[in-house]
Motif scaffolding. Structure first.
Motif, PDB file in Angstrom:
ATOM      1  N   ARG A   3      22.183 -56.690  16.970  1.00 36.53           N
ATOM      2  CA  ARG A   3      23.501 -56.789  17.600  1.00 36.53           C
ATOM      3  C   ARG A   3      24.645 -56.629  16.608  1.00 36.53           C
ATOM      4  N   THR A   4      24.377 -56.915  15.342  1.00 34.90           N
ATOM      5  CA  THR A   4      25.451 -56.745  14.365  1.00 34.90           C
ATOM      6  C   THR A   4      25.669 -55.257  14.037  1.00 34.90           C
ATOM      7  N   THR A  23      26.001 -52.752  16.281  1.00 38.42           N
ATOM      8  CA  THR A  23      26.855 -52.059  17.246  1.00 38.42           C
ATOM      9  C   THR A  23      27.924 -52.996  17.769  1.00 38.42           C
ATOM     10  N   SER A  24      28.943 -52.425  18.389  1.00 42.40           N
ATOM     11  CA  SER A  24      29.847 -53.229  19.196  1.00 42.40           C
ATOM     12  C   SER A  24      30.139 -52.424  20.439  1.00 42.40           C
ATOM     13  N   MET A  25      30.698 -53.099  21.445  1.00 37.96           N
ATOM     14  CA  MET A  25      30.789 -52.462  22.752  1.00 37.96           C
ATOM     15  C   MET A  25      32.197 -52.540  23.316  1.00 37.96           C
TER      16      MET A  25
END
Ligand SMILES: Nc1ncnc2c1ncn2[C@@H]1O[C@H](COP(=O)(O)OP(=O)(O)O)[C@@H](O)[C@H]1O
Ligand SMILES: [Mg+2]
Lengths: 266, 223
Positions: free
Chosen positions: A79-80, A82-84
């Motif tokens: 999760r670190t 990518t960001s959305m």
């Protein structure tokens, strides 16, 4: 880079992703198009485990996970990477625009507040929102909220940014400004995966276009290949439907359409 | 009509001595109810099997039966079932009853508070690398608490008033003392009206306090 292999996901009885394989190279902008319900959101959400895939491997940057034997710590590491950016912005309503951008830096990276604020202001400046740094989301327009959402996604310096229909819930008048901000980031060779129905914009920013339907990747290629010379019948049909709808939009809403034409020409 | 306002004013200082008991019952019950309520709300929101069914029956029963019945059941009924509870004092029984009753309402209020924070915000927090507990602490709980404050405050006002039920099992609180004065002087209206006035002032003062607090919180989210 992003590498997805044999990705499968089902909700109850329906198989929403059926063996998805694709790659995104560093600095590449990939646009995903397709009818609604075809699994585009689910695909993006599997990349950061907002949905848990049933099968397959996902590699983003330095982190690779196998969906069938994944540990909590690996998910957190993935999760670190990518960001959305969300269709409904999903800004933190109890935080100012600036805090929305800096909160993760302060909480997860234990960054000094002054340093985080400096980064936050720079990013808000980039998306044209620095004058609203101290405003809370309730007092911002949709377009402004989404630009803050983009700054928030940039702040954590992700390996790649995932956009899920970033302009679909915006009033037509705000679509242009948001697309321009995204184009600006694309020009800086940031790795991006964008789900959108804005075909003009897709053609302009994409290095590669992926057409999805019914949980499979039907066809992928350069914008010219997909938009001008689609090979698959379903792609042709989808694009035809889309052009028809777009033509009707122009008839119904001349204001919105002029905004869209602006975009096609920028 | 002979309304003896002089008498009414005269007994107020005597009645005020019982305000601390009333507040004690209300505040202690509220604190225990909040603890139980949070626990129940977390069970409801996370749909924990078995505990969820138990919680639902608990909430349904204690919301669906009169507080007075619950109080009598606990004070007179429970010691019959469990002789160990024979020495339970009336104050303790009242606090247990009020805590349980209020917690059933608070559970639903807190559940609604948690669910009022859209899932998207938690997802956004996770998507920028926060863990779920980090998202809970910094983003979800502050908003959930804020959303639950008005309804929680109303419960507390209800509790201040309902604490008067304790007089039925012999706790000498505000109403019990009022009744004593009413019957000793046969000035019923004056005595009960004085009691009513005191409850009114208490709940108004609390409402003002809460209003001030809500305004302070409210401003924070819009600038
Ligand atoms: N949480 C969910 N539970 C059950 N079904 C879901 C869920 N999310 C999506 N779906 C279903 O999966 C399919 C693909 O959805 P989605 O990925 O949102 O498509 P798209 O983004 O292309 O419109 C749809 O049929 C949708 O109804
Ligand atoms: Mg979608």
């Amino acid at each position: 880079m992003i590498k997805v292999s044999n990705l499968k996901k089902r909700f109850d009885q329906t198989e929403v992703l059926k063996n998805i394989n694709f790659e995104v190279n560093d600095g590449e902008v990939v646009v995903i198009i397709g009818p609604s319900g075809s699994g585009k959101s689910t695909l993006l959400r599997c990349l950061n485990f907002l949905e848990q895939p049933d099968f397959g491997t996902i590699q983003v940057g330095e982190v690779t996970v196998d969906a069938t034997r994944v540990k909590r710590a690996e998910i957190n590491r993935l999760r670190t990477q990518t960001s959305m950016v969300f269709q409904h912005y999903n800004l933190f309503k109890n935080k100012t625009a600036l805090e929305n951008v800096t909160h993760a830096l302060i909480v997860t990276q234990k960054m000094d507040k002054n340093e985080a604020d400096q980064i936050g202001r720079d990013l808000l400046n980039q998306v044209g929102m620095v004058q609203k740094a101290d405003s809370y989301p309730v007092s911002l327009s949709g377009g402004q909220q989404q630009r803050v959402g983009i700054a928030r996604a940039l702040a954590v310096k992700p390996h790649a940014i995932l956009f899920d229909e970033p302009t679909s819930s915006l009033d037509p008048e705000w679509v242009g400004e948001v697309l321009r901000v995204i184009s600006g980031i694309a020009n800086k060779r940031k790795t991006m995966l964008i789900v959108t129905h804005e075909m003009g914009f897709a053609r302009q920013v994409a290095d590669k276009v992926v057409f999805m339907a019914d949980g499979v990747i039907v066809e992928q290629g350069t914008p010219e290949e997909i938009f001008d010379h689609p090979k698959n019948e379903r792609t042709k049909q989808f694009l035809q439907e889309y052009t028809k709808q777009f033509a009707e939009d122009i008839k119904v809403d001349s204001h919105a359409s002029s905004e869209k034409r602006d975009l096609l020409s920028t | 009509m002979n309304f003896d306002i002089g008498y009414m004013i005269e007994i107020i200082p005597e009645l005020l001595k019982y305000v601390p008991i009333t507040l004690y019952l209300a505040i202690v019950s509220m604190i225990i109810a909040i603890v139980i309520g949070v626990f129940l709300a977390l069970i409801l929101v996370n749909k924990i099997p078995v505990l969820l069914q138990i919680a639902k029956v608990y909430i349904s029963f204690f919301r669906g039966t009169p507080a007075l019945v619950q109080l009598l059941m606990i004070y007179f009924g429970l010691p019959q079932l469990f002789p160990l509870l024979n020495s339970i004092s009336a104050e303790t029984a009242a606090i247990i009853a009020f805590s349980i009753n209020t917690s059933a309402y608070l559970a639903e209020i807190f559940r609604a508070g948690l669910e009022s924070v859209d899932k998207g915000q938690a997802e956004a927090a996770i998507s920028v690398g926060m863990t779920y507990p980090e998202a809970l602490r910094g983003i979800i709980l502050p908003q959930a608490v804020r959303n639950a404050i008005p309804a929680t405050g109303n419960m507390f006002i209800g509790l201040i008033k309902n604490s008067s039920l304790a007089f039925t099992i012999g706790v000498t609180e505000l109403l019990a003392q009022g009744k004593l004065m009413a019957t000793s002087n046969l000035k019923f209206f004056e005595a009960y009206f004085a009691v009513g006035l005191i409850y009114w002032v208490l709940t108004m003062l609390y409402s003002k306090l809460q209003e001030w607090y809500e305004n302070r919180l409210g401003k924070a989210y819009q600038r």
